[in-house]
Enzyme design. Structure first.
Site, PDB file in Angstrom:
ATOM      1  N   ASP A 125       0.831  -1.317   0.014  1.00 16.26           N
ATOM      2  CA  ASP A 125      -0.066  -0.031   0.113  1.00 16.26           C
ATOM      3  C   ASP A 125       0.887   1.290  -0.081  1.00 16.26           C
ATOM      4  OD1 ASP A 125       0.665   0.279   2.694  1.00 16.26           O
ATOM      5  OD2 ASP A 125      -0.719  -1.159   3.372  1.00 16.26           O
ATOM      6  N   ARG A 145       1.107   6.913   0.331  1.00 17.67           N
ATOM      7  CA  ARG A 145       0.264   5.900   1.102  1.00 17.67           C
ATOM      8  C   ARG A 145      -1.032   5.874   0.528  1.00 17.67           C
ATOM      9  NH1 ARG A 145      -2.333   2.589   2.952  1.00 17.67           N
ATOM     10  NH2 ARG A 145      -2.517   1.880   5.258  1.00 17.67           N
ATOM     11  N   ASP A 150      -5.324  -1.245   3.469  1.00 10.86           N
ATOM     12  CA  ASP A 150      -4.479  -1.608   4.010  1.00 10.86           C
ATOM     13  C   ASP A 150      -4.023  -3.212   3.795  1.00 10.86           C
ATOM     14  OD1 ASP A 150      -2.612  -1.164   6.266  1.00 10.86           O
ATOM     15  OD2 ASP A 150      -3.785  -1.918   7.938  1.00 10.86           O
ATOM     16  N   THR A 151      -2.678  -3.243   3.230  1.00 15.93           N
ATOM     17  CA  THR A 151      -2.240  -4.494   2.982  1.00 15.93           C
ATOM     18  C   THR A 151      -1.428  -5.189   4.076  1.00 15.93           C
ATOM     19  OG1 THR A 151      -0.102  -3.685   1.965  1.00 15.93           O
ATOM     20  CG2 THR A 151      -2.192  -3.768   0.562  1.00 15.93           C
ATOM     21  N   GLU A 153       1.387  -6.408   6.440  1.00 17.00           N
ATOM     22  CA  GLU A 153       2.754  -5.680   6.646  1.00 17.00           C
ATOM     23  C   GLU A 153       4.066  -6.692   5.970  1.00 17.00           C
ATOM     24  OE1 GLU A 153       3.887  -2.616   7.667  1.00 17.00           O
ATOM     25  OE2 GLU A 153       2.258  -2.809   9.082  1.00 17.00           O
ATOM     26  N   ARG A 195       3.641  11.205   4.652  1.00 15.70           N
ATOM     27  CA  ARG A 195       3.397  10.642   3.506  1.00 15.70           C
ATOM     28  C   ARG A 195       2.132  11.213   2.741  1.00 15.70           C
ATOM     29  NH1 ARG A 195       3.512   4.516   5.304  1.00 15.70           N
ATOM     30  NH2 ARG A 195       1.587   5.227   6.611  1.00 15.70           N
TER      31      ARG A 195
END
Ligand SMILES: [Zn+2]
Length: 251
Positions: A125, A145, A150-151, A153, A195
């Site tokens: 992401d 971002r 949300d992918t 980690e 970001r």
């Protein structure tokens, strides 16, 4: 005789047209709202968020500058026609999908977005882009971002690589690295790490943030409000139902 009669009529028409324009301009141009030095929301005059700084602007200017309505004092919002005007007048560089009433991510206009090239890839992401002619407030190279997704980690310093993290990371790399893309923005321009928060649109006009969720490479991330929240939630439900990607049976 004809011309003599014609002149007052033209005058009469002009008055009508000019008057009409003022009426149309009216509401949003006259409505006053308040912003702060550092926030990205606009407020009613008595909102408690205005304790530190308080700058009076017109509602139209606030929206054109990318401010969104405060969720606690619930200030007035633009009606549909006014929102369209704001979109037309706001610079392409900060094409904000939250200004107009869009049905979904596919309704966003790539022609108004900021062009960029994906130069490196961080994880599923997060990517880094080069912006050839960055507008004020943006650098030539920015870390992006992706909004609303949300992918799992892969690069967290203190945590193990999560299930499907590598697959998600590889998917983003394969689809975006080295590619020309278009960027669109929402309420907030940056997160607390500095970001850039953006939607990435690929050359085929598709929203990559949505694709990640639809294909099961990430969750809909709804902690912060964004324009396509309902759509992204629905895409996650679809991916779960179809057991795509991280929702598959191997988990
Ligand atoms: Zn407020």
């Amino acid at each position: 005789m004809k011309t003599r009669k014609g002149i007052p009529f033209v005058l009469f028409l002009s008055v009508l047209v000019i008057g009409g324009c003022f009426l149309l301009q009216g509401a949003a141009g006259d409505t006053r709202v308040y912003v702060t030095n550092s926030g990205k929301k606009y407020h009613r005059e008595n909102c408690s968020s205005l304790r530190r700084s308080k700058i009076e602007v017109s509602l139209l200017d606030a929206v054109k500058s990318g401010y969104g309505p405060c969720t606690s004092c619930k200030p007035p919002v633009l009606d549909e026609g006014e929102a369209r005007t704001a979109v037309e007048q706001s610079p392409t560089a900060f094409y904000r999908v939250n200004i107009a009433a869009l049905e979904g991510s596919a309704a966003a206009d790539p022609g108004r977005m900021l062009g960029a090239e994906v130069v490196s890839h961080v994880d599923g992401d997060t990517v880094r882009v080069r912006i050839p002619n960055p507008p004020e407030g943006l650098g030539t190279v920015e870390t992006i971002r992706l909004i609303g997704v949300d992918t799992p980690e892969t690069v967290h310093p203190r945590r193990e690589v999560e299930f499907f993290g590598k697959e998600a990371s590889d998917f983003t790399k394969q689809k975006l690295l080295g590619k020309q893309v278009n960027l669109a923005f929402d309420w907030d321009t940056r997160d607390k790490y500095g970001r850039l928060l953006a939607y990435i649109y690929t050359a085929d006009g598709a929203c990559f943030n949505a694709a990640l969720i639809r294909e099961g490479y990430g969750h809909a991330y709804t902690r912060f409000t964004f324009q396509f929240m309902d759509e992204f939630r629905a895409l996650e439900q679809e991916a779960r139902r179809e057991k795509r990607g991280l929702w598959g049976n191997e988990q």
